[in-house]
Design a protein around this motif. Structure first.
Motif, PDB file in Angstrom:
ATOM      1  N   UNK A  43       0.818  -1.210   0.000  1.00  0.00           N
ATOM      2  CA  UNK A  43       0.000   0.000   0.000  1.00  0.00           C
ATOM      3  C   UNK A  43       0.855   1.264   0.000  1.00  0.00           C
ATOM      4  N   UNK A  44       2.184   1.117   0.170  1.00  0.00           N
ATOM      5  CA  UNK A  44       3.086   2.263   0.142  1.00  0.00           C
ATOM      6  C   UNK A  44       3.923   2.321  -1.135  1.00  0.00           C
ATOM      7  N   UNK A  45       3.544   1.564  -2.154  1.00  0.00           N
ATOM      8  CA  UNK A  45       4.338   1.533  -3.379  1.00  0.00           C
ATOM      9  C   UNK A  45       4.356   2.867  -4.121  1.00  0.00           C
ATOM     10  N   UNK A  46       3.393   3.727  -3.859  1.00  0.00           N
ATOM     11  CA  UNK A  46       3.368   5.031  -4.528  1.00  0.00           C
ATOM     12  C   UNK A  46       4.299   6.035  -3.863  1.00  0.00           C
ATOM     13  N   UNK A  47       4.798   5.736  -2.652  1.00  0.00           N
ATOM     14  CA  UNK A  47       5.635   6.705  -1.943  1.00  0.00           C
ATOM     15  C   UNK A  47       6.902   7.073  -2.716  1.00  0.00           C
ATOM     16  N   UNK A  48       7.618   6.121  -3.353  1.00  0.00           N
ATOM     17  CA  UNK A  48       8.783   6.535  -4.151  1.00  0.00           C
ATOM     18  C   UNK A  48       8.408   7.461  -5.308  1.00  0.00           C
ATOM     19  N   UNK A  85      -6.845   5.157  -3.356  1.00  0.00           N
ATOM     20  CA  UNK A  85      -6.562   4.477  -4.619  1.00  0.00           C
ATOM     21  C   UNK A  85      -6.384   5.491  -5.752  1.00  0.00           C
ATOM     22  N   UNK A  86      -7.235   6.511  -5.778  1.00  0.00           N
ATOM     23  CA  UNK A  86      -7.093   7.537  -6.826  1.00  0.00           C
ATOM     24  C   UNK A  86      -5.793   8.322  -6.651  1.00  0.00           C
ATOM     25  N   UNK A  87      -5.378   8.503  -5.418  1.00  0.00           N
ATOM     26  CA  UNK A  87      -4.106   9.175  -5.159  1.00  0.00           C
ATOM     27  C   UNK A  87      -2.956   8.372  -5.757  1.00  0.00           C
ATOM     28  N   UNK A  88      -2.970   7.076  -5.523  1.00  0.00           N
ATOM     29  CA  UNK A  88      -1.926   6.215  -6.082  1.00  0.00           C
ATOM     30  C   UNK A  88      -1.977   6.220  -7.612  1.00  0.00           C
ATOM     31  N   UNK A  89      -3.172   6.130  -8.175  1.00  0.00           N
ATOM     32  CA  UNK A  89      -3.306   6.139  -9.636  1.00  0.00           C
ATOM     33  C   UNK A  89      -2.822   7.463 -10.228  1.00  0.00           C
ATOM     34  N   UNK A  90      -3.123   8.550  -9.540  1.00  0.00           N
ATOM     35  CA  UNK A  90      -2.705   9.848 -10.037  1.00  0.00           C
ATOM     36  C   UNK A  90      -1.192   9.953 -10.130  1.00  0.00           C
ATOM     37  N   UNK A  91      -0.500   9.499  -9.079  1.00  0.00           N
ATOM     38  CA  UNK A  91       0.965   9.529  -9.107  1.00  0.00           C
ATOM     39  C   UNK A  91       1.510   8.546 -10.142  1.00  0.00           C
ATOM     40  N   UNK A  92       0.827   7.416 -10.312  1.00  0.00           N
ATOM     41  CA  UNK A  92       1.254   6.470 -11.349  1.00  0.00           C
ATOM     42  C   UNK A  92       1.122   7.107 -12.731  1.00  0.00           C
ATOM     43  N   UNK A  93       0.003   7.772 -12.986  1.00  0.00           N
ATOM     44  CA  UNK A  93      -0.195   8.431 -14.276  1.00  0.00           C
ATOM     45  C   UNK A  93       0.854   9.504 -14.512  1.00  0.00           C
ATOM     46  N   UNK A  94       1.136  10.280 -13.480  1.00  0.00           N
ATOM     47  CA  UNK A  94       2.128  11.350 -13.605  1.00  0.00           C
ATOM     48  C   UNK A  94       3.513  10.766 -13.880  1.00  0.00           C
ATOM     49  N   UNK A  95       3.871   9.701 -13.179  1.00  0.00           N
ATOM     50  CA  UNK A  95       5.168   9.059 -13.392  1.00  0.00           C
ATOM     51  C   UNK A  95       5.276   8.497 -14.803  1.00  0.00           C
ATOM     52  N   UNK A  96       4.219   7.877 -15.265  1.00  0.00           N
ATOM     53  CA  UNK A  96       4.219   7.321 -16.623  1.00  0.00           C
ATOM     54  C   UNK A  96       4.410   8.423 -17.668  1.00  0.00           C
ATOM     55  N   UNK A  97       3.840   9.590 -17.410  1.00  0.00           N
ATOM     56  CA  UNK A  97       4.031  10.721 -18.319  1.00  0.00           C
ATOM     57  C   UNK A  97       5.506  11.131 -18.366  1.00  0.00           C
TER      58      UNK A  97
END
Length: 365
Positions: A251-256, A297-309
């Motif tokens: 659940x902390x995978x988005x922290x990096x 969950x949306x917070x994690x997805x948002x950071x994932x989307x930003x990182x992918x960009x």
């Protein structure tokens, strides 16, 4: 503005905005967000890619905790009993307790009449002191405001620090009367940035929190902020902390990713760090299996989307925007003045790049 001379599309948009502002008799920075959006957002057809129309996107969060929403209405009406009972009922459910206490503390910072009534009716209630300590933190930040230090008055800083010291004293009392509760310790973590708490003292408070809840969600978020370069750490310390957290729980995978986001202005190459990329890929695998939609969950997805960009993985970014649907209420969009427009701008670029076949193709998962 001169840099726009080398970007014809942006320059044309600015000229159009200047004309629109003149027509409406206002300055360009006074234009309503929707007017700005009409001129600067990428021109795409999101529906063709399974995305919701631009007009349907909102930064308003849906209600997730119905009991908390009802209690907030009670408090606004001056009634404290249900609020007190809800705080008491959250004992042991530490992440929810943190959310409930924060929400009520924010209301108390604006008007504490109901808190006074609670204290008078139930003197010595330990849950009251927990909310009171957090409310003082919220009040301190209200006094300081969100402006840069150069734009903040001496009186604001003095009031800010005075109330934070009061909050630390209140949190210490709360920790003594509810020794198993991590919430007061997280309050101390929260105020550590404002009080410029030294590293050793911060680590001592962190150890107390971890002894009570090793996976405290908001506690990890507060600590990550403390270790950021903009506060009392560095890009390296923030990433080190984030990777340690990610190793503890999925659940902390988005922290990096958040650490890389915080470092972006001074170290944009951090996005390409093997450790950050590995965390992103692990997070994407986890998100693929997620069910119920929540703010976290949306917070994690948002950071994932930003990182992918940042990594030019536009097809995968579009996939995350598709999963986010109409909600632009979480991170990293909520860092911006107009979260919805930031979300739409990033989504529009992702769609344009993918449609043109640019970027790295999505792997088969």
């Amino acid at each position: 503005m001169l840099s726009l001379l080398f970007k014809p599309k942006e320059l044309i948009a600015v000229i159009r905005l200047m004309r629109e502002a003149k027509r409406l008799g206002m300055e360009i920075d006074e234009l309503p967000p929707e007017v700005v959006a009409a001129h600067v957002l990428p021109k795409t057809h999101p529906e063709r890619y399974g995305l919701v129309p631009d007009a349907d996107v909102t930064s308003t969060s849906p209600i997730e905790d119905l009991a908390l929403a009802a209690v907030k209405d009670d408090v606004r009406a001056g009634n404290w009993e249900n609020a007190a009972d809800l705080v008491t009922a959250t004992l042991g459910d530490w992440d929810r307790r943190e959310r409930v206490v924060w929400a009520l503390a924010d209301l108390a910072a604006k008007d504490d009449t109901w808190m006074s009534a609670w204290q008078a009716a139930r003197p010595g209630d330990p849950h009251w002191i927990v909310v009171h300590a957090k409310a003082l933190v919220a009040l301190a930040w209200d006094i300081r405001g969100n402006a840069a230090a150069s734009e903040t008055t001496r009186e604001q800083f003095e009031g800010f620090h005075r109330v934070l010291f009061e909050a630390r004293e209140a949190a210490t009392v709360a920790a003594s009367v509810l020794p198993d509760d991590p919430t007061p310790w997280n309050t101390m973590l929260t105020l550590a940035r404002g009080l410029q708490m030294p590293h050793d003292e911060f680590r001592a408070v962190w150890a107390e929190l971890m002894a009570r809840d090793p996976l405290h969600h908001n506690g990890h978020l507060q600590a990550l902020q403390y270790w950021c370069r903009k506060w009392h750490g560095s890009n390296e310390l923030a990433l080190e902390f984030a990777l340690e957290a990610a190793a503890k729980s999925p659940k902390f995978l988005a922290w990096p990713l958040q650490a890389a986001y915080e470092a972006d202005s001074t170290d944009p190459e951090m996005w390409k760090s093997p450790a950050v990329v590995a965390s992103l890929d692990a997070l994407l695998d986890r998100l693929a299996d997620e069910g119920a939609d929540t703010y976290a969950l949306r917070d994690d997805r948002g950071y994932a989307a930003f990182a992918l960009m940042q990594l030019q993985r536009f097809e995968e970014a579009v996939g995350q925007f598709r999963a986010l649907g109409a909600l632009a209420d979480a991170g990293p969009w909520d860092y911006y003045e107009v979260p919805r427009l930031t979300f739409l701008a990033q989504r529009g670029v992702a769609v344009q790049k993918m449609a043109k076949g640019k970027g790295i193709k999505a792997p088969v998962r």
